[in-house]
Design an enzyme around this catalytic site. Structure first.
Site, PDB file in Angstrom:
ATOM      1  N   ALA A   1      43.036  37.140  31.455  1.00  9.03           N
ATOM      2  CA  ALA A   1      44.359  36.531  31.274  1.00  9.03           C
ATOM      3  C   ALA A   1      44.833  35.930  32.588  1.00  9.03           C
ATOM      4  O   ALA A   1      44.405  36.324  33.674  1.00  9.03           O
ATOM      5  CB  ALA A   1      45.349  37.580  30.784  1.00  9.03           C
TER       6      ALA A   1
ATOM      7  N   ARG B   1      47.413  36.264  34.271  1.00  7.83           N
ATOM      8  CA  ARG B   1      48.097  37.150  35.232  1.00  7.83           C
ATOM      9  C   ARG B   1      47.090  37.860  36.137  1.00  7.83           C
ATOM     10  O   ARG B   1      47.475  38.456  37.139  1.00  7.83           O
ATOM     11  CB  ARG B   1      48.959  38.166  34.483  1.00  7.83           C
ATOM     12  CG  ARG B   1      48.193  39.099  33.560  1.00  7.83           C
ATOM     13  CD  ARG B   1      49.134  40.020  32.797  1.00  7.83           C
ATOM     14  NE  ARG B   1      48.424  40.871  31.863  1.00  7.83           N
ATOM     15  CZ  ARG B   1      48.115  40.529  30.613  1.00  7.83           C
ATOM     16  NH1 ARG B   1      48.444  39.329  30.164  1.00  7.83           N
ATOM     17  NH2 ARG B   1      47.485  41.369  29.810  1.00  7.83           N
ATOM     18  N   TYR B   2      45.796  37.835  35.771  1.00 10.87           N
ATOM     19  CA  TYR B   2      44.779  38.514  36.567  1.00 10.87           C
ATOM     20  C   TYR B   2      44.003  37.568  37.475  1.00 10.87           C
ATOM     21  O   TYR B   2      43.490  37.988  38.512  1.00 10.87           O
ATOM     22  CB  TYR B   2      43.771  39.233  35.651  1.00 10.87           C
ATOM     23  CG  TYR B   2      44.388  40.302  34.793  1.00 10.87           C
ATOM     24  CD1 TYR B   2      45.039  41.394  35.364  1.00 10.87           C
ATOM     25  CD2 TYR B   2      44.316  40.234  33.402  1.00 10.87           C
ATOM     26  CE1 TYR B   2      45.604  42.379  34.573  1.00 10.87           C
ATOM     27  CE2 TYR B   2      44.885  41.211  32.600  1.00 10.87           C
ATOM     28  CZ  TYR B   2      45.526  42.285  33.186  1.00 10.87           C
ATOM     29  OH  TYR B   2      46.089  43.257  32.417  1.00 10.87           O
ATOM     30  N   THR B   3      43.874  36.324  37.083  1.00  3.43           N
ATOM     31  CA  THR B   3      43.015  35.407  37.838  1.00  3.43           C
ATOM     32  C   THR B   3      43.803  34.629  38.885  1.00  3.43           C
ATOM     33  O   THR B   3      45.018  34.459  38.770  1.00  3.43           O
ATOM     34  CB  THR B   3      42.316  34.415  36.889  1.00  3.43           C
ATOM     35  OG1 THR B   3      43.312  33.670  36.188  1.00  3.43           O
ATOM     36  CG2 THR B   3      41.432  35.134  35.899  1.00  3.43           C
TER      37      THR B   3
END
Length: 739
Positions: free
Chosen positions: A121, A123-125
């Site tokens: 997602a 928000r992680y990358t």
């Protein structure tokens, strides 16, 4: 108020309104969503992502930021659409296995070749622009592109980015609009630049000549492009067509190792496709398949063969034909052209249009820089005037109430120059500063002269564009990844060919029960049969062949031998596998190679030659093969092999031997007359032979041998009555040759 509201109302039919609304929507999808622009090769969402990242300062040399930050900026400022769709477009531009020259450099899970949509997602990358993105952004603030309001008019965004290379061909794109679609494959940067330079130098180059520079697409995978050159040229010249890619493999003992897959083909899907064939017992030559891919070997699929003797090339040809190891890709070079209209273009037309766009872009850039230089030279000229009389400048600034106006009047300079003098710092009033101004003036004059020459001389402008293209090709270019190779057409191995070829004997009883015994040393007539049933016929062949059957009505049937019941039991009735007409029995069983020559004859006296493969059918009810008159029936088929003649025996004891060359070769039908029959007379037996062989004529317990001159006196023309057999043999009912 009521009258004003009434005046503002427009009466339109629902049909007209919906038609216009749909057309507006269709044009929006075509122009602002699905199709790329020829100038930079980007769709609006891609352009906005790249531009937003540059505005966020996410340069290649800097640190990455959370992808959610980028997506938020894109949605909030330029592209009010779904966040997931926007992020997916961003991911695609970061995947080196999806984009030939990625625009984005990602950190974190950005998907894998095996599953491109397995990315984490947003928000992680984290992400930043790649070095290659400079070809789109390096000239952005230099007056090179037009600007438009964003969706709410609060800020500006570029209509298109000033691409230094023909990116429309380099990364390709796919999209579905309303009533049209686009499928542009990626190409190699060095090849495209060479083709572009050749066209700049000679705009009259043909499609054939350009194909020498840009022979085919170049995908992010090392799989082979196996499309013939004439089909690749058709894509070049029309902008439409398709090309095929084939996986690359090596053979190691009894293992086939696949090292590169076609573009966007998943290794797990290939494993699944091969495993499905193994489960269905359609691939017995393969004992196992496994995925050994890892970080060092991104693609390593291992197919294990049952033995070293198996032809690995034939197995791969079968897999190319039946799995995605060979894949076809559609090409439809549809894009928004320089005129703002969607159109399918050839590579030559794309490059010619892009060259014109590039000329305009470089011209604007040069004019922008020339304007800046001229402004600076104008200021420097004013500063030099001031340095010639510094004391007067200082006096005016110290003593005058309006120094700016006084400077303009005293030194005869304009407002811009006066402002520059007033902005001077005290430390710049040194003597050396005058020399620095003169040096800068000379440098700028030289630069301005070069730019003016480039603007005024078309050849200089061309050379500038060519040199910049060469620099970018040297900086960002690489070797071709997808080799262009000529390969034989892939063909699936038939199920019979894949089966082990073991010798078998197939036995058929009069009641229509069938079974299969291993080996050829079986005596089928001594086999056990059900009560009231007995032997009808047998055929010898291999377990990977088909067995053909023919009924009395002349219909043919076929069954795979490997699916027949074992001869350890009494077999199974053919009625469980086939559906012959009621009351019709089977006449013969036969195993023969597809290309074997057969003779088909009915008791009515007609026959023809054919190939064994014409008996083949998947229909349970069989297929019409031998046509005949009412009351007639089919005689057993004979394999012709080296025979030159056919001997025909009638129920009246007449024999005629005629040449096989006089019979037609048909797929099915009635054929030609073999013997002239009287009313109520029929053929009882036939045999194929050479005239140096001996025919045995069977009448009850007696046998007559015909050979040499005795045989030749029965030789006659086709459709004649033939000769009557000697007394005692006129009730003969069987002919055979002892071989």
């Amino acid at each position: 108020m009521t009258s004003l509201a009434h005046q503002a109302t427009e009466n339109r039919s629902v049909a007209e309104f919906t038609e216009q609304a749909y057309l507006n929507y269709a044009m929006y999808v075509i122009m602002d969503r699905a199709l790329p622009h020829i100038s930079d090769g980007l769709k609006p969402v891609q352009r906005r992502i790249v531009y937003a990242m540059s505005e966020l300062g996410l340069k290649h040399s800097g640190k990455p930021k959370k992808s959610a930050r980028t997506v938020g900026d894109v949605l909030g400022k330029y592209h009010p659409h779904g966040d997931y769709a926007c992020y997916e477009a961003m991911v695609l531009m970061a995947q080196p296995f999806s984009y030939r020259y990625p625009f984005i450099e990602g950190q974190g899970n950005w998907g894998s070749p095996d599953d491109p949509k397995s990315f984490a997602a947003m928000r992680y990358t984290e992400a930043k622009l790649s070095q290659y993105s400079e070809v789109l952004l390096s000239e952005l603030g230099q007056g090179t592109c037009e600007w438009q309001d964003n969706f709410d008019g609060s800020m500006k965004e570029p209509v298109s980015l000033p691409a230094r290379v023909p990116n429309i061909l380099l990364n390709g794109t796919t999209g579905i609009a309303v009533g049209m679609a686009t499928d542009i494959p990626p190409h190699n940067l060095r090849e495209v630049v060479k083709g572009t330079i050749a066209l700049i130098r000679n705009p009259n180059l043909t499609d054939e000549k350009i194909s020498e520079y840009i022979p085919a697409p170049d995908l992010p995978t090392k799989a082979e492009i196996i499309t013939p050159p004439d089909e690749l040229l058709k894509i070049q010249s029309t902008g439409r067509g398709s090309y095929r890619m084939r996986a690359v493999f090596t053979i190691e003992k009894n293992e086939i190792v696949i090292t590169d897959l076609p573009y966007q083909v998943s290794g797990s899907k290939i494993i699944s496709q091969i495993a499905d064939q193994m489960t269905a017992k359609k691939l017995p030559l393969v004992s196992d398949v496994r995925d050994e891919s890892d970080h060092q070997n991104p693609t390593r699929l291992v197919i294990i063969l049952r033995s070293n003797r198996i032809d690995a090339e034939a197995v791969m040809s079968h897999l190319f034909a039946t799995t995605d190891l060979e894949t076809s890709y559609r090409v439809n070079m549809n894009m928004i052209g320089a005129d703002g209209r969607p159109q399918v273009k050839s590579i030559r037309r794309i490059l010619l249009e892009w060259i014109e766009i590039r000329k305009n872009t470089v011209t604007k850039r040069l004019e922008y820089h020339l304007n800046k230089i001229e402004k600076r030279l104008h200021i420097l000229a004013g500063l030099l005037i001031a340095y010639l009389d510094l004391d007067q400048v200082i006096r005016i600034i110290r003593e005058e109430d309006h120094p700016k106006a006084e400077l303009i009047a005293h030194f005869r300079i304009d407002e811009i120059q006066a402002e520059a003098i007033l902005d001077l710092k005290l430390r710049h009033l040194a003597k050396l500063e005058e020399m620095e101004i003169r040096r800068e003036q000379e440098e700028l004059e030289a630069k301005a002269a070069i730019i003016r020459e480039q603007l005024e001389n078309p050849e200089s402008l061309k050379n500038l564009i060519i040199n910049e293209l060469k620099e970018d090709a040297k900086r960002f270019g690489d070797d071709r990844r997808s080799p262009i190779v000529q390969r034989a057409e892939a063909s699936a191995i038939s199920e019979q060919d894949l089966m082990p070829a073991e010798p078998v004997t197939v036995i058929l009883s009069e009641a229509g029960w069938i079974r299969c015994a291993k080996g050829h040393d079986v005596n089928p007539e001594n086999a056990n049969f059900r009560a009231g049933d007995k032997y009808l016929g047998h055929a010898q062949g291999k377990s990977n062949q088909k067995v053909y059957l023919m009924d009395e009505a002349g219909r043919s049937y076929s069954l795979a031998i490997n699916n027949l019941p074992s001869a350890r039991g009494l077999g199974e009735p053919l009625s469980s596998k086939l559906s012959p007409a009621n009351g019709i029995g089977f006449e013969q069983i036969l195993i023969a190679d597809d290309e074997a020559d057969l003779l088909a004859v009915s008791t009515s006296g007609y026959g023809f030659k054919t190939k064994a493969k014409q008996l083949d059918t998947n229909a349970k009810a069989g297929k019409a093969f031998l046509s005949m008159t009412e009351g007639a029936r089919a005689l057993p088929l004979h394999v012709i092999e080296e025979s030159t003649h056919v001997a025909v025996l009638s129920s009246a004891g007449r024999l005629v031997i005629t040449e096989l060359s006089g019979l037609p070769t048909l797929n099915k039908g009635k054929g030609n007359k073999l013997i002239q029959l009287e009313k109520g007379e029929s053929i009882t037996s036939i045999v194929t032979l050479n005239l140096n062989e001996t025919i045995h004529v069977v009448a009850g317990q007696q046998q007559l041998k015909l050979k040499g001159d005795d045989l030749k006196k029965y030789v006659g023309a086709r459709a004649t009555k033939g000769q009557l057999l000697p007394r005692g043999y006129q009730k003969a009912n069987k002919l055979f040759i002892q071989r």
